[in-house]
Design a protein around this motif. Structure first.
Motif, mmCIF file in Angstrom:
data_model
loop_
_atom_site.group_PDB
_atom_site.id
_atom_site.type_symbol
_atom_site.label_atom_id
_atom_site.label_comp_id
_atom_site.label_asym_id
_atom_site.label_seq_id
_atom_site.Cartn_x
_atom_site.Cartn_y
_atom_site.Cartn_z
ATOM 1 N N MET A 1 0.838 -1.172 0.000
ATOM 2 C CA MET A 1 0.000 0.000 0.000
ATOM 3 C C MET A 1 0.892 1.247 0.000
ATOM 4 S SD MET A 1 -3.061 0.987 2.589
ATOM 5 C CE MET A 1 -2.233 1.621 4.019
ATOM 6 N N GLU A 2 0.549 2.202 -0.843
ATOM 7 C CA GLU A 2 1.307 3.446 -0.934
ATOM 8 C C GLU A 2 0.878 4.420 0.150
ATOM 9 O OE1 GLU A 2 1.914 5.848 -4.508
ATOM 10 O OE2 GLU A 2 1.639 3.975 -5.600
ATOM 11 N N CYS A 3 1.829 5.128 0.699
ATOM 12 C CA CYS A 3 1.525 6.177 1.670
ATOM 13 C C CYS A 3 1.115 7.437 0.914
ATOM 14 C CB CYS A 3 2.732 6.472 2.536
ATOM 15 S SG CYS A 3 3.130 5.160 3.673
ATOM 16 N N PRO A 4 0.162 8.174 1.437
ATOM 17 C CA PRO A 4 -0.223 9.418 0.766
ATOM 18 C C PRO A 4 0.916 10.434 0.822
ATOM 19 C CG PRO A 4 -1.316 9.226 2.890
ATOM 20 C CD PRO A 4 -0.589 7.930 2.648
ATOM 21 N N SER A 5 0.906 11.366 -0.105
ATOM 22 C CA SER A 5 1.964 12.379 -0.160
ATOM 23 C C SER A 5 1.689 13.537 0.798
ATOM 24 C CB SER A 5 2.106 12.899 -1.580
ATOM 25 O OG SER A 5 0.886 13.461 -2.007
ATOM 26 N N PHE A 6 0.478 13.617 1.341
ATOM 27 C CA PHE A 6 0.150 14.667 2.309
ATOM 28 C C PHE A 6 -0.923 14.142 3.256
ATOM 29 C CE2 PHE A 6 -2.965 15.133 -1.006
ATOM 30 C CZ PHE A 6 -4.128 15.480 -0.348
ATOM 31 N N LEU A 7 -1.107 14.856 4.334
ATOM 32 C CA LEU A 7 -2.087 14.501 5.351
ATOM 33 C C LEU A 7 -3.245 15.478 5.267
ATOM 34 C CD1 LEU A 7 -2.611 12.745 7.921
ATOM 35 C CD2 LEU A 7 -1.458 14.549 9.199
ATOM 36 N N ARG A 8 -4.463 14.981 5.225
ATOM 37 C CA ARG A 8 -5.643 15.853 5.217
ATOM 38 C C ARG A 8 -6.119 15.976 6.663
ATOM 39 N NH1 ARG A 8 -8.168 13.845 1.234
ATOM 40 N NH2 ARG A 8 -7.526 15.440 -0.198
ATOM 41 N N VAL A 9 -6.171 17.205 7.157
ATOM 42 C CA VAL A 9 -6.551 17.476 8.538
ATOM 43 C C VAL A 9 -7.856 18.261 8.534
ATOM 44 C CG1 VAL A 9 -5.863 18.591 10.681
ATOM 45 C CG2 VAL A 9 -4.123 17.566 9.209
ATOM 46 N N THR A 10 -8.866 17.734 9.205
ATOM 47 C CA THR A 10 -10.155 18.399 9.289
ATOM 48 C C THR A 10 -10.314 18.984 10.680
ATOM 49 O OG1 THR A 10 -11.081 16.767 7.776
ATOM 50 C CG2 THR A 10 -12.633 18.099 8.997
ATOM 51 N N VAL A 11 -10.563 20.276 10.750
ATOM 52 C CA VAL A 11 -10.743 20.934 12.038
ATOM 53 C C VAL A 11 -12.017 21.757 12.027
ATOM 54 C CG1 VAL A 11 -8.276 21.060 12.527
ATOM 55 C CG2 VAL A 11 -9.393 22.989 11.444
ATOM 56 N N ASN A 12 -12.486 22.030 13.212
ATOM 57 C CA ASN A 12 -13.623 22.912 13.394
ATOM 58 C C ASN A 12 -13.184 23.977 14.399
ATOM 59 O OD1 ASN A 12 -16.149 23.990 13.268
ATOM 60 N ND2 ASN A 12 -17.156 22.382 14.422
ATOM 61 N N PRO A 13 -12.790 25.168 13.916
ATOM 62 C CA PRO A 13 -12.303 26.194 14.836
ATOM 63 C C PRO A 13 -13.315 26.477 15.947
ATOM 64 C CG PRO A 13 -11.908 26.853 12.592
ATOM 65 C CD PRO A 13 -12.789 25.628 12.538
ATOM 66 N N MET A 14 -12.793 26.620 17.144
ATOM 67 C CA MET A 14 -13.621 26.888 18.314
ATOM 68 C C MET A 14 -12.787 27.649 19.332
ATOM 69 S SD MET A 14 -13.680 23.001 19.826
ATOM 70 C CE MET A 14 -13.874 22.158 18.276
ATOM 71 N N LYS A 15 -13.285 27.764 20.534
ATOM 72 C CA LYS A 15 -12.629 28.573 21.568
ATOM 73 C C LYS A 15 -11.156 28.214 21.764
ATOM 74 C CE LYS A 15 -13.050 29.757 26.432
ATOM 75 N NZ LYS A 15 -13.804 29.548 27.657
ATOM 76 N N HIS A 16 -10.827 26.920 21.813
ATOM 77 C CA HIS A 16 -9.461 26.494 22.120
ATOM 78 C C HIS A 16 -8.694 26.016 20.892
ATOM 79 C CE1 HIS A 16 -10.230 27.003 26.334
ATOM 80 N NE2 HIS A 16 -11.315 26.272 26.235
ATOM 81 N N LEU A 17 -9.240 26.239 19.703
ATOM 82 C CA LEU A 17 -8.544 25.868 18.468
ATOM 83 C C LEU A 17 -8.842 26.936 17.423
ATOM 84 C CD1 LEU A 17 -8.449 22.369 16.793
ATOM 85 C CD2 LEU A 17 -8.130 24.491 15.580
ATOM 86 N N LYS A 18 -7.887 27.787 17.213
ATOM 87 C CA LYS A 18 -8.028 28.860 16.226
ATOM 88 C C LYS A 18 -6.973 28.674 15.141
ATOM 89 C CE LYS A 18 -10.458 31.942 19.016
ATOM 90 N NZ LYS A 18 -11.804 31.546 19.051
ATOM 91 N N VAL A 19 -7.339 29.040 13.915
ATOM 92 C CA VAL A 19 -6.427 28.945 12.777
ATOM 93 C C VAL A 19 -6.247 30.340 12.200
ATOM 94 C CG1 VAL A 19 -6.039 27.899 10.524
ATOM 95 C CG2 VAL A 19 -7.320 26.634 12.261
ATOM 96 N N HIS A 20 -4.996 30.750 12.034
ATOM 97 C CA HIS A 20 -4.672 32.070 11.494
ATOM 98 C C HIS A 20 -3.765 31.884 10.277
ATOM 99 C CE1 HIS A 20 -5.996 33.548 15.432
ATOM 100 N NE2 HIS A 20 -5.239 32.598 15.945
ATOM 101 N N THR A 21 -3.990 32.685 9.251
ATOM 102 C CA THR A 21 -3.107 32.698 8.092
ATOM 103 C C THR A 21 -2.143 33.870 8.256
ATOM 104 O OG1 THR A 21 -4.876 31.812 6.726
ATOM 105 C CG2 THR A 21 -2.999 32.747 5.575
ATOM 106 N N LYS A 22 -0.863 33.556 8.256
ATOM 107 C CA LYS A 22 0.164 34.594 8.421
ATOM 108 C C LYS A 22 0.399 35.300 7.088
ATOM 109 C CE LYS A 22 3.733 32.737 10.550
ATOM 110 N NZ LYS A 22 4.696 31.901 11.289
ATOM 111 N N ALA A 23 1.118 36.399 7.121
ATOM 112 C CA ALA A 23 1.380 37.214 5.925
ATOM 113 C C ALA A 23 2.051 36.417 4.813
ATOM 114 C CB ALA A 23 2.238 38.425 6.285
ATOM 115 N N ASP A 24 2.887 35.434 5.192
ATOM 116 C CA ASP A 24 3.586 34.633 4.178
ATOM 117 C C ASP A 24 2.740 33.465 3.658
ATOM 118 O OD1 ASP A 24 3.599 32.848 6.279
ATOM 119 O OD2 ASP A 24 5.785 32.662 6.388
ATOM 120 N N GLY A 25 1.479 33.373 4.127
ATOM 121 C CA GLY A 25 0.581 32.309 3.657
ATOM 122 C C GLY A 25 0.611 31.047 4.503
ATOM 123 N N SER A 26 1.557 30.957 5.440
ATOM 124 C CA SER A 26 1.607 29.769 6.296
ATOM 125 C C SER A 26 0.527 29.858 7.374
ATOM 126 C CB SER A 26 2.993 29.632 6.941
ATOM 127 O OG SER A 26 3.242 30.721 7.799
#
Length: 81
Positions: free
Chosen positions: A1-26
């Motif tokens: 079986m081949e390993c995937p080339s990337f990991l798909r991460v599913t999140v639901n932003p909430m009080k203790h999990l926030k996602v921010h996009t920095k100026a460089d896109g990261s």
């Protein structure tokens, strides 16, 4: 079986999990759960794709005849194609 080339991460932003996009896109995670997720992703050293459900819900039963909103898991599955 081949390993995937990337990991798909599913999140639901909430009080203790926030996602921010920095100026460089990261991505930067904040909150206790966000920092934990960021630490895991960094240590895996594997590219990842972040998926956030459009309605920002895990899925809930709608009042009309037992239909459900799209949930994070089905959103991630749909992103495969």
């Amino acid at each position: 079986m081949e390993c995937p080339s990337f990991l798909r991460v599913t999140v639901n932003p909430m009080k203790h999990l926030k996602v921010h996009t920095k100026a460089d896109g990261s991505l930067e995670f904040s909150g206790i759960q966000g920092r934990f997720l960021g630490t895991i992703l960094e240590s895996m050293k594997m590219p990842f794709q972040l998926v956030i459900a459009e309605d920002r819900e895990w899925g809930r039963l709608l009042p009309n005849a037992g239909n459900w909103t799209d949930d994070c898991a089905s959103t991630a599955g749909a992103a495969i194609y």
